[in-house]
Design an enzyme around this catalytic site. Sequence first.
Site, PDB file in Angstrom:
ATOM      1  N   THR A  28       0.828  -1.206   0.000  1.00 46.77           N
ATOM      2  CA  THR A  28       0.000   0.000   0.000  1.00 46.77           C
ATOM      3  C   THR A  28       0.868   1.264   0.000  1.00 46.77           C
ATOM      4  O   THR A  28       2.023   1.236   0.402  1.00 46.77           O
ATOM      5  CB  THR A  28      -0.936   0.028   1.222  1.00 46.77           C
ATOM      6  OG1 THR A  28      -0.162   0.058   2.414  1.00 46.77           O
ATOM      7  CG2 THR A  28      -1.858  -1.182   1.231  1.00 46.77           C
ATOM      8  N   ASP A  29       0.254   2.368  -0.443  1.00 46.15           N
ATOM      9  CA  ASP A  29       0.951   3.650  -0.441  1.00 46.15           C
ATOM     10  C   ASP A  29       0.581   4.447   0.812  1.00 46.15           C
ATOM     11  O   ASP A  29      -0.058   3.920   1.730  1.00 46.15           O
ATOM     12  CB  ASP A  29       0.632   4.433  -1.721  1.00 46.15           C
ATOM     13  CG  ASP A  29      -0.838   4.759  -1.880  1.00 46.15           C
ATOM     14  OD1 ASP A  29      -1.608   4.647  -0.890  1.00 46.15           O
ATOM     15  OD2 ASP A  29      -1.240   5.139  -2.991  1.00 46.15           O
ATOM     16  N   ALA A  30       0.930   5.712   0.840  1.00 43.61           N
ATOM     17  CA  ALA A  30       0.679   6.552   2.017  1.00 43.61           C
ATOM     18  C   ALA A  30      -0.808   6.711   2.323  1.00 43.61           C
ATOM     19  O   ALA A  30      -1.184   6.966   3.462  1.00 43.61           O
ATOM     20  CB  ALA A  30       1.318   7.929   1.824  1.00 43.61           C
ATOM     21  N   GLN A  31      -1.650   6.533   1.309  1.00 42.98           N
ATOM     22  CA  GLN A  31      -3.101   6.624   1.522  1.00 42.98           C
ATOM     23  C   GLN A  31      -3.707   5.268   1.886  1.00 42.98           C
ATOM     24  O   GLN A  31      -4.911   5.143   2.060  1.00 42.98           O
ATOM     25  CB  GLN A  31      -3.795   7.168   0.264  1.00 42.98           C
ATOM     26  CG  GLN A  31      -3.564   8.647   0.024  1.00 42.98           C
ATOM     27  CD  GLN A  31      -2.168   8.911  -0.536  1.00 42.98           C
ATOM     28  OE1 GLN A  31      -1.672   8.170  -1.367  1.00 42.98           O
ATOM     29  NE2 GLN A  31      -1.528   9.956  -0.044  1.00 42.98           N
ATOM     30  N   GLY A  32      -2.852   4.239   1.953  1.00 42.73           N
ATOM     31  CA  GLY A  32      -3.325   2.921   2.356  1.00 42.73           C
ATOM     32  C   GLY A  32      -3.993   2.127   1.240  1.00 42.73           C
ATOM     33  O   GLY A  32      -4.701   1.172   1.512  1.00 42.73           O
TER      34      GLY A  32
END
Length: 151
Positions: A28-32
């Site tokens: 996942t990225d920083a936004q989940g």
Amino acid sequence: MALELGRVTNRKPPFKYSSLTRVGFSDTDAQGIVYYGRYLPYFDSARVEYHRHLEMLVTAPREHEFVMRANTIEYHAPARFDDLIEVFIRVSRIGRTSVTYELAAYRAEDDVLMVTATQTLVLVDLDERRACPVPDWYREQITAFEGEDLA
């Protein structure tokens, strides 16, 4: 008998096989959410299980290997950490030197389509670094499983 992380299915024709995976935190990225490029390991895993099911998973060193020639991914919806994803896979075409796979990943909880993909792999002679013909035994094994759905 080999443990399979996938299964034969008739839930999403023309797909006849699927495998399950769970979204890891590192996917996942920083936004989940999972961005489309992180689906590639899920597709690799599905392809391995598909070949394991067909008793075609060769792990010994060989003179020929399939290598990725083309990969197209279409992102439909975001997956999040810990989502259970079902990846459907099939061989849609066997050419003279290549094999084309179609994949579709659905969130298992609500059957939402997340990603679709088409991947073409070419059989390469490792010494000469040239494409070589797909063997008849390979073609026959896939054809026996995919039947009329194989182009």
